[in-house]
Write a protein that holds these residues in place. Structure first.
Motif, mmCIF file in Angstrom:
data_model
loop_
_atom_site.group_PDB
_atom_site.id
_atom_site.type_symbol
_atom_site.label_atom_id
_atom_site.label_comp_id
_atom_site.label_asym_id
_atom_site.label_seq_id
_atom_site.Cartn_x
_atom_site.Cartn_y
_atom_site.Cartn_z
ATOM 1 N N ALA A 17 59.662 -7.625 93.340
ATOM 2 C CA ALA A 17 60.158 -6.301 92.948
ATOM 3 C C ALA A 17 60.136 -6.138 91.438
ATOM 4 O O ALA A 17 59.769 -5.076 90.914
ATOM 5 C CB ALA A 17 61.574 -6.100 93.487
ATOM 6 N N GLY A 18 60.516 -7.202 90.709
ATOM 7 C CA GLY A 18 60.472 -7.137 89.249
ATOM 8 C C GLY A 18 59.056 -6.981 88.727
ATOM 9 O O GLY A 18 58.814 -6.240 87.763
ATOM 10 N N THR A 19 58.107 -7.671 89.364
ATOM 11 C CA THR A 19 56.708 -7.541 88.960
ATOM 12 C C THR A 19 56.202 -6.128 89.183
ATOM 13 O O THR A 19 55.501 -5.559 88.332
ATOM 14 C CB THR A 19 55.842 -8.534 89.756
ATOM 15 N N LEU A 20 56.576 -5.554 90.321
ATOM 16 C CA LEU A 20 56.139 -4.187 90.604
ATOM 17 C C LEU A 20 56.772 -3.192 89.646
ATOM 18 O O LEU A 20 56.125 -2.229 89.213
ATOM 19 C CB LEU A 20 56.493 -3.838 92.052
ATOM 20 N N LEU A 21 58.030 -3.417 89.287
ATOM 21 C CA LEU A 21 58.682 -2.539 88.312
ATOM 22 C C LEU A 21 57.987 -2.636 86.954
ATOM 23 O O LEU A 21 57.745 -1.609 86.295
ATOM 24 C CB LEU A 21 60.158 -2.917 88.179
ATOM 25 N N ALA A 22 57.667 -3.860 86.536
ATOM 26 C CA ALA A 22 56.946 -4.028 85.268
ATOM 27 C C ALA A 22 55.582 -3.360 85.327
ATOM 28 O O ALA A 22 55.138 -2.746 84.341
ATOM 29 C CB ALA A 22 56.805 -5.517 84.954
ATOM 30 N N ALA A 23 54.921 -3.457 86.479
ATOM 31 C CA ALA A 23 53.621 -2.796 86.625
ATOM 32 C C ALA A 23 53.754 -1.286 86.517
ATOM 33 O O ALA A 23 52.908 -0.613 85.908
ATOM 34 C CB ALA A 23 52.996 -3.173 87.971
ATOM 35 N N SER A 24 54.830 -0.727 87.082
ATOM 36 C CA SER A 24 55.033 0.719 86.989
ATOM 37 C C SER A 24 55.243 1.152 85.533
ATOM 38 O O SER A 24 54.749 2.201 85.117
ATOM 39 C CB SER A 24 56.223 1.143 87.854
ATOM 40 N N VAL A 25 55.961 0.337 84.763
ATOM 41 C CA VAL A 25 56.171 0.648 83.344
ATOM 42 C C VAL A 25 54.843 0.625 82.592
ATOM 43 O O VAL A 25 54.544 1.520 81.784
ATOM 44 C CB VAL A 25 57.167 -0.350 82.713
ATOM 45 N N LEU A 26 54.031 -0.393 82.871
ATOM 46 C CA LEU A 26 52.734 -0.497 82.200
ATOM 47 C C LEU A 26 51.817 0.664 82.576
ATOM 48 O O LEU A 26 51.108 1.216 81.722
ATOM 49 C CB LEU A 26 52.077 -1.829 82.549
ATOM 50 N N VAL A 27 51.817 1.039 83.854
ATOM 51 C CA VAL A 27 50.983 2.150 84.302
ATOM 52 C C VAL A 27 51.395 3.442 83.609
ATOM 53 O O VAL A 27 50.554 4.187 83.088
ATOM 54 C CB VAL A 27 51.075 2.311 85.834
ATOM 55 N N PHE A 28 52.699 3.701 83.584
ATOM 56 C CA PHE A 28 53.169 4.933 82.969
ATOM 57 C C PHE A 28 52.907 4.927 81.463
ATOM 58 O O PHE A 28 52.489 5.942 80.889
ATOM 59 C CB PHE A 28 54.665 5.124 83.234
ATOM 60 N N ALA A 29 53.139 3.784 80.824
ATOM 61 C CA ALA A 29 52.917 3.704 79.382
ATOM 62 C C ALA A 29 51.450 3.889 79.039
ATOM 63 O O ALA A 29 51.107 4.569 78.060
ATOM 64 C CB ALA A 29 53.420 2.361 78.858
ATOM 65 N N ALA A 30 50.572 3.294 79.825
ATOM 66 C CA ALA A 30 49.143 3.410 79.552
ATOM 67 C C ALA A 30 48.664 4.852 79.663
ATOM 68 O O ALA A 30 47.884 5.329 78.826
ATOM 69 C CB ALA A 30 48.357 2.516 80.501
ATOM 70 N N THR A 31 49.125 5.555 80.689
ATOM 71 C CA THR A 31 48.704 6.954 80.851
ATOM 72 C C THR A 31 49.360 7.863 79.808
ATOM 73 O O THR A 31 48.789 8.879 79.418
ATOM 74 C CB THR A 31 49.056 7.460 82.255
ATOM 75 N N THR A 32 50.545 7.486 79.357
ATOM 76 C CA THR A 32 51.227 8.297 78.347
ATOM 77 C C THR A 32 50.601 8.115 76.970
ATOM 78 O O THR A 32 50.465 9.082 76.204
ATOM 79 C CB THR A 32 52.722 7.926 78.294
ATOM 80 N N LEU A 33 50.223 6.889 76.637
ATOM 81 C CA LEU A 33 49.689 6.587 75.320
ATOM 82 C C LEU A 33 48.194 6.815 75.216
ATOM 83 O O LEU A 33 47.632 6.682 74.131
ATOM 84 C CB LEU A 33 50.003 5.127 74.952
#
Length: 319
Positions: A17-33
């Motif tokens: 679950a922690g890995t998936l949460l970190a992946a969601s942060v990376l996905v959102f950050a990548a699309t935002t930046l």
């Protein structure tokens, strides 16, 4: 003992679950930046600043990033991945259309991987040092040394351009599904199988050689046990059981990592949707597809970890 095992499984679930949460942060950050503006891309080059500002406000793009991430994650947890900027359709509906094709491709490759890896590994291992073993070892070493896109290109040159047996692209005809044209699956499946099959054949082969020379196999042969029973009773289980966790990880890769093969052959799966959405700056689709792939990969790797712990007592004791 049961409580300790339950605690270990809960820790693994928490780590997943922690890995998936970190992946969601990376996905959102990548699309935002990412460079560019989704509102400007949606309106086109003729839109004025006021129109762009209004669309940014209606899409919530003028809110702080952490607020947008919270809203996106909350809705994603409830099955709502947003609405496509390009088509105006729900992202979940777009993904559902393509996910079936990706699952068919990955599942076909996975269904072929297990029997081929075990069969070829057993065949080569029982003939260690002979011409058949050297042939399999050389072929698998060559496949391991080449990336998938190179192997896929070579397959196109051989079977599509040279022999003309198969189509060079895996695009179904208009009005037809992938299932009605199975020939378009052949080259993507072979590309997916290339590296995965080679690695697992070498692993099973090494296990067969070690098990074939074990004291148990030698004792059985000296006791007059037929060779086929020695192979089925002692050699094959001793060789395959240690390879199962590694094989499970490759199955996870095949079911969650078909993007390279899909992109190379133009296969109408999630990869095509991701490429089109990236070009159009369709952020919700990019986020939804990437998050789904991450979730599938994390889930399948969790299952592989649990399988490894169940088959390996040492792994259970160290968990």
């Amino acid at each position: 003992m049961r409580l300790a095992r339950t605690a270990r499984w809960l820790r693994r679930l928490g780590a997943a679950a922690g890995t998936l949460l970190a992946a969601s942060v990376l996905v959102f950050a990548a699309t935002t930046l990412a460079p560019g503006d989704a509102a400007a891309a949606r309106l086109g080059g003729r839109a004025g600043p006021q129109q762009i500002a209004q669309l940014r406000h209606s899409l919530g793009l003028d809110q702080p990033a952490w607020v947008r991430y919270g809203h996106w994650l909350w809705h994603a947890l409830h099955g709502d991945l947003g609405t496509s900027y390009a088509s105006g359709r729900p992202v979940s509906a777009l993904i559902a259309e393509r996910a079936g094709n990706s699952l068919l491709l990955g599942a076909t490759a996975a269904a072929l991987l297990v029997p081929l890896a075990i069969g070829l590994g057993l065949w080569a291992g029982m003939r260690a040092g002979r011409a058949a073993d050297r042939l399999v070892s050389t072929a698998t070493l060559a496949l391991v040394s080449m990336p998938e896109f190179v192997i896929g290109t070579l397959l196109v040159l051989l079977f599509a351009v040279g022999l003309g047996w198969l189509p060079s692209v895996s695009v179904p005809s208009a009005g037809h599904s992938v299932l009605t044209q199975p020939q378009i699956l052949v080259l993507p499946v072979l590309t997916l199988l290339s590296v995965s099959l080679a690695q697992n054949v070498r692993l099973v082969r090494a296990g067969v050689i070690a098990a074939n020379a074990s004291d148990a196999a030698r004792t059985a042969r000296l006791g007059g046990v037929p060779e086929h029973r020695v192979v089925l009773r002692w050699v094959l289980p001793a060789a395959v059981v240690p390879a199962v966790p590694v094989l499970a990880r490759y199955l996870a890769y095949l079911l969650g990592g078909t993007l390279v093969a899909e992109t190379l052959f133009g296969y109408p799966g999630l990869a095509a949707a991701l490429v089109d959405a990236t070009a159009a700056r369709d952020v919700p689709v990019v986020q939804g597809v990437t998050l789904l792939v991450a979730a599938v990969t994390v889930t399948l790797n969790l299952l592989a970890d649990l399988l490894a712990a169940a088959l390996n007592p040492a792994a259970r004791s160290l968990s």
